[in-house]
Design an enzyme around this catalytic site. Structure first.
Site, PDB file in Angstrom:
ATOM      1  N   ASN A  33       3.464  10.356  20.337  1.00 51.08           N
ATOM      2  CA  ASN A  33       2.146  10.997  20.437  1.00 51.08           C
ATOM      3  C   ASN A  33       1.495  11.130  19.068  1.00 51.08           C
ATOM      4  OD1 ASN A  33       0.000  12.240  21.774  1.00 51.08           O
ATOM      5  ND2 ASN A  33       0.881  14.278  21.548  1.00 51.08           N
ATOM      6  N   ASP A  39       3.998   2.232  26.057  1.00 52.22           N
ATOM      7  CA  ASP A  39       3.240   3.261  25.346  1.00 52.22           C
ATOM      8  C   ASP A  39       1.814   3.302  25.897  1.00 52.22           C
ATOM      9  OD1 ASP A  39       2.187   0.914  24.413  1.00 52.22           O
ATOM     10  OD2 ASP A  39       1.957   1.614  22.373  1.00 52.22           O
ATOM     11  N   ARG A  42      -0.683   8.085  10.402  1.00 51.82           N
ATOM     12  CA  ARG A  42      -0.061   9.374  10.140  1.00 51.82           C
ATOM     13  C   ARG A  42       1.464   9.281  10.198  1.00 51.82           C
ATOM     14  NH1 ARG A  42       0.680  14.901  11.519  1.00 51.82           N
ATOM     15  NH2 ARG A  42       1.018  14.477  13.698  1.00 51.82           N
ATOM     16  N   LYS A  86      10.624   5.595  25.977  1.00 50.59           N
ATOM     17  CA  LYS A  86       9.828   4.702  25.123  1.00 50.59           C
ATOM     18  C   LYS A  86      10.410   4.600  23.720  1.00 50.59           C
ATOM     19  CE  LYS A  86       6.570   3.352  22.253  1.00 50.59           C
ATOM     20  NZ  LYS A  86       6.596   3.562  20.789  1.00 50.59           N
ATOM     21  N   PRO A 138       8.994  -1.468  25.585  1.00 53.10           N
ATOM     22  CA  PRO A 138       8.456  -0.129  25.313  1.00 53.10           C
ATOM     23  C   PRO A 138       7.089   0.077  25.971  1.00 53.10           C
ATOM     24  CG  PRO A 138       9.326  -1.123  23.305  1.00 53.10           C
ATOM     25  CD  PRO A 138       9.337  -2.192  24.350  1.00 53.10           C
ATOM     26  N   ARG A 155       7.185  17.946  16.134  1.00 51.62           N
ATOM     27  CA  ARG A 155       8.392  17.112  16.121  1.00 51.62           C
ATOM     28  C   ARG A 155       9.419  17.602  15.103  1.00 51.62           C
ATOM     29  NH1 ARG A 155       3.991  14.904  15.407  1.00 51.62           N
ATOM     30  NH2 ARG A 155       2.869  13.750  17.030  1.00 51.62           N
TER      31      ARG A 155
END
Length: 270
Positions: A113, A222, A118, A203, A220, A162
């Site tokens: 997310n 996403d 970043r 994922k 994966p 996280r």
DNA sequence: TCCCAGGCAAGGC
DNA sequence: GCCTTGCATGGG
């Protein structure tokens, strides 16, 4: 310092490095600077071929998967649909990197997310803060380095919510988790083991399996892949069904197919 | 200001 | 088991 050369229509550092599988690279005035573990490499184009300059030739030859012939894969995938043909045309210089397992686990927990800029920012701050200084930059922290950090360290580098996942997983990996055992498991078993780690779901597990454990039979799913699937077929299908659809279609080339599609869509209209 | 980004954990049913 | 919600942060 030594060099090796790559002359292959199916290798291109821009495709390989910017397709989203790795976060520790920088553009330089003549090419790219890449980091993995505690090693670095410079890549630039000279005399009609790509030149890789590094202190560890063997490591980066394996890292870039130079001994594998990707033309076979690319051609096989091109024949599956018009869309895939365009995607392969766009990303035919992609190689699936053979990345460090621990570094990949941590990096893709951060990726959840999040956006690629970043993710790079957070990982770079982590390396600058506690990574060993190496040629041209900093090493990725070791398991022990990271297991010794408090939650506040992960908050300070900007990991957001996280931070707790990273804190818990680093302690677990250091104390009671044999990451090397993953290498000998079949894909499904390894995926289940990875999903026991905090911050690792289907994922993120697939990305680790693909980019660090060399498993081609994963796909994966996403936000971009969901957009692609929903545009092409139907909306509302659960992620695991989308995964099953593509793996059934592409088999052992699923991971590579996913990278071609991801890269193609993400770089469209810009 | 709102929306989005290589999703996941936790809680309700 | 399946579905919904909340989530730090920075860039557009």
């Amino acid at each position: 310092m030594a060099v090796f050369l790559i002359k292959d229509d199916y290798f291109n550092p821009t495709d390989t490095l910017t397709c989203g599988q790795i976060f520790r690279y920088f553009e330089t005035d003549r090419g790219f600077l890449v980091f993995s573990q505690d090693k670095s490499a410079q890549i630039y184009y000279a005399n009609d071929c790509w030149t890789v300059e590094t202190d560890d030739i063997d490591y980066f030859k394996n890292f870039f998967d130079v001994d594998t012939d990707y033309s076979v894969f690319a051609n096989a995938l091109s024949n599956t649909s018009d869309l895939m043909q365009k995607a392969v045309q766009k990303g035919k210089g992609i190689r699936i990197l053979k990345q460090d397992l621990f570094e990949t686990i941590i990096s893709f927990i951060i990726s959840a997310n999040n956006n690629i800029k970043r993710i790079q920012l957070i990982i770079n701050r982590m390396c600058e803060r506690i990574g060993k200084p190496i040629k041209d930059g900093y090493a990725f922290p070791t398991i022990q380095d990271l297991a010794n950090q408090d939650v506040s360290f992960f908050e300070e580098i900007g990991a957001g919510y996280r931070a707790d996942y990273l804190y818990e997983t680093c302690k677990q990996l250091y104390n009671d988790f044999d990451i090397d055992a993953l290498k000998n498991m079949d894909t499904q078993t390894a995926r289940q083991a990875l999903c026991k780690l905090k911050g690792v779901g289907p994922k993120v597990a697939d990305c680790i399996l693909l980019f660090a454990l060399g498993r081609g039979d994963v796909f994966p799913v996403d936000t971009w892949i969901k957009k692609i699937y929903h545009d092409a077929f139907e909306t509302g299908l659960p992620d695991d069904k989308i995964h099953a659809f593509f793996v059934d279609k592409f088999k052992d080339l699923s991971g590579l197919a996913q990278q071609y599609l991801f890269y193609f869509y993400r770089t469209m209209d810009k």
